[in-house]
Design a protein around this motif. Structure first.
Motif, PDB file in Angstrom:
ATOM      1  N   VAL A   1     -39.064 -78.707  54.462  1.00 31.15           N
ATOM      2  CA  VAL A   1     -39.412 -77.171  55.010  1.00 31.15           C
ATOM      3  C   VAL A   1     -40.942 -76.873  54.525  1.00 31.15           C
ATOM      4  O   VAL A   1     -40.989 -77.114  53.285  1.00 31.15           O
ATOM      5  CB  VAL A   1     -38.490 -76.379  54.303  1.00 31.15           C
ATOM      6  N   GLY A   2     -41.509 -76.434  55.218  1.00 28.81           N
ATOM      7  CA  GLY A   2     -42.903 -76.151  55.183  1.00 28.81           C
ATOM      8  C   GLY A   2     -44.024 -76.994  54.723  1.00 28.81           C
ATOM      9  O   GLY A   2     -45.098 -77.031  54.603  1.00 28.81           O
ATOM     10  N   GLU A   3     -43.333 -78.561  54.970  1.00 26.67           N
ATOM     11  CA  GLU A   3     -44.339 -79.675  54.653  1.00 26.67           C
ATOM     12  C   GLU A   3     -44.281 -80.586  55.896  1.00 26.67           C
ATOM     13  O   GLU A   3     -44.918 -81.609  55.613  1.00 26.67           O
ATOM     14  CB  GLU A   3     -43.836 -80.206  53.327  1.00 26.67           C
ATOM     15  N   THR A   4     -43.583 -80.130  56.733  1.00 27.96           N
ATOM     16  CA  THR A   4     -43.399 -81.175  57.938  1.00 27.96           C
ATOM     17  C   THR A   4     -44.553 -81.240  58.859  1.00 27.96           C
ATOM     18  O   THR A   4     -44.963 -80.160  59.223  1.00 27.96           O
ATOM     19  CB  THR A   4     -42.106 -81.057  58.708  1.00 27.96           C
ATOM     20  N   THR A   5     -44.942 -82.097  59.300  1.00 26.83           N
ATOM     21  CA  THR A   5     -46.214 -82.289  60.318  1.00 26.83           C
ATOM     22  C   THR A   5     -45.740 -83.076  61.540  1.00 26.83           C
ATOM     23  O   THR A   5     -44.903 -84.015  61.364  1.00 26.83           O
ATOM     24  CB  THR A   5     -47.366 -83.189  59.625  1.00 26.83           C
ATOM     25  N   VAL A   6     -46.313 -82.535  62.634  1.00 20.72           N
ATOM     26  CA  VAL A   6     -45.712 -83.333  63.880  1.00 20.72           C
ATOM     27  C   VAL A   6     -46.841 -83.946  64.637  1.00 20.72           C
ATOM     28  O   VAL A   6     -47.937 -83.361  64.760  1.00 20.72           O
ATOM     29  CB  VAL A   6     -45.311 -82.106  64.779  1.00 20.72           C
ATOM     30  N   ALA A   7     -46.738 -85.099  64.261  1.00 18.94           N
ATOM     31  CA  ALA A   7     -47.862 -86.296  64.608  1.00 18.94           C
ATOM     32  C   ALA A   7     -47.428 -86.674  66.308  1.00 18.94           C
ATOM     33  O   ALA A   7     -46.391 -86.699  66.654  1.00 18.94           O
ATOM     34  CB  ALA A   7     -48.062 -87.369  63.998  1.00 18.94           C
ATOM     35  N   GLU A   8     -48.567 -86.954  67.023  1.00 16.44           N
ATOM     36  CA  GLU A   8     -48.414 -87.200  68.391  1.00 16.44           C
ATOM     37  C   GLU A   8     -47.777 -88.748  68.464  1.00 16.44           C
ATOM     38  O   GLU A   8     -48.018 -89.628  67.492  1.00 16.44           O
ATOM     39  CB  GLU A   8     -49.928 -87.568  69.041  1.00 16.44           C
ATOM     40  N   PRO A   9     -46.649 -89.191  69.047  1.00 14.70           N
ATOM     41  CA  PRO A   9     -46.135 -90.263  69.173  1.00 14.70           C
ATOM     42  C   PRO A   9     -47.015 -91.312  69.612  1.00 14.70           C
ATOM     43  O   PRO A   9     -47.935 -91.121  70.456  1.00 14.70           O
ATOM     44  CB  PRO A   9     -44.931 -90.052  70.126  1.00 14.70           C
TER      45      PRO A   9
END
Length: 254
Positions: free
Chosen positions: A234-242
């Motif tokens: 929580v608060g540390e997730t990054t969403v990278a392009e697949p």
């Protein structure tokens, strides 16, 4: 194909009305007791209003990135079915990456503020198929809610969870809520014969895990279901392009 994944999720919801006690690895119970912690919304010594708890969970995570993981298996005489979902969710919900699998089939969905990119692979070494559409409310269907609150009512709303202890996990104090077959509610969809469930929730109302094991019957058929949901990073997730995003754009011209 997307319909097939969703149908398996729905089937899991129909027959999974139970939970188990092996939730998250912890640092031990420590010295804290129930009298040392504040109960989140919906929780009391008499039981838990799961809808109120789900609302508190959703509110507490409203502006936080997170990782949502779902693992559900249904075993019956008709065969075994499983669904696994992992979702990386951005803080503003602008970008979301969901990877799911069901019965050997894989599906990934990447959401941007404007687009929904979908990749489907059957696992038989055939070429993956791609679909690109404008983002809409329908894009939510693979995940009922970005925070996982939509799963709480589906899998935990049929039993009364009561506080049974306190656990510390990675420095976070968690309230242990448990339910068993003595307070599970049968419905016209399924008759529950065995039920064990545990929810770990912090004092803000963030549900860190739900674990479920149930045996139920429907139309003369017995189902054995296991289910787990975890919220992490929580608060540390990054969403990278697949890695497949460029291929999806090239194949579809979007």
């Amino acid at each position: 194909m997307r319909r097939r994944v969703l149908q398996l999720l729905v089937l899991s919801c129909l027959v999974a009305l139970a939970g188990c006690s092996g939730a998250l690895p912890g640092d031990g119970a420590g010295e804290q007791t129930l009298g040392d912690v504040s109960y989140p919304a919906g929780v009391s010594d008499d039981g838990t209003n799961v809808t109120a708890l789900a609302n508190a969970h959703e509110s507490a995570l409203e502006n936080s990135s997170l990782t949502l993981s779902i693992d559900s298996t249904v075993n019956s005489s008709a065969g075994n079915r499983s669904v696994v979902l992992d979702a990386a969710v951005g803080s503003a919900r602008d970008n979301v990456l969901v990877n799911g699998s069901a019965s050997g089939r894989q599906m990934s969905v990447y959401l941007t503020p404007e687009k929904r990119y979908t990749r489907i692979a059957t696992g038989d070494n055939s070429e993956a198929a791609y679909q690109v559409t404008n983002r809409s409310q329908e894009a939510m269907r693979l995940v009922p809610s970005y925070s996982g609150s939509g799963y709480l009512d589906q899998f935990a709303g049929m039993a009364n969870f009561t506080p049974t202890g306190v656990r510390t996990v990675n420095g976070t104090t968690l309230l242990v809520l448990q339910a068993d077959g003595s307070n599970a509610t049968a419905t016209d969809r399924a008759n529950v014969s065995e039920f064990d469930a545990t929810i770990l929730v912090d004092e803000r109302g963030v549900v860190h895990s739900v674990t479920v094991e149930a045996t139920s019957s429907r139309n003369g058929q017995e189902f054995r279901t296991t289910y787990s949901m975890t919220i992490s990073d929580v608060g540390e997730t990054t969403v990278a392009e697949p890695a497949w995003l460029d291929e999806a754009r090239n194949q579809t011209g979007n």
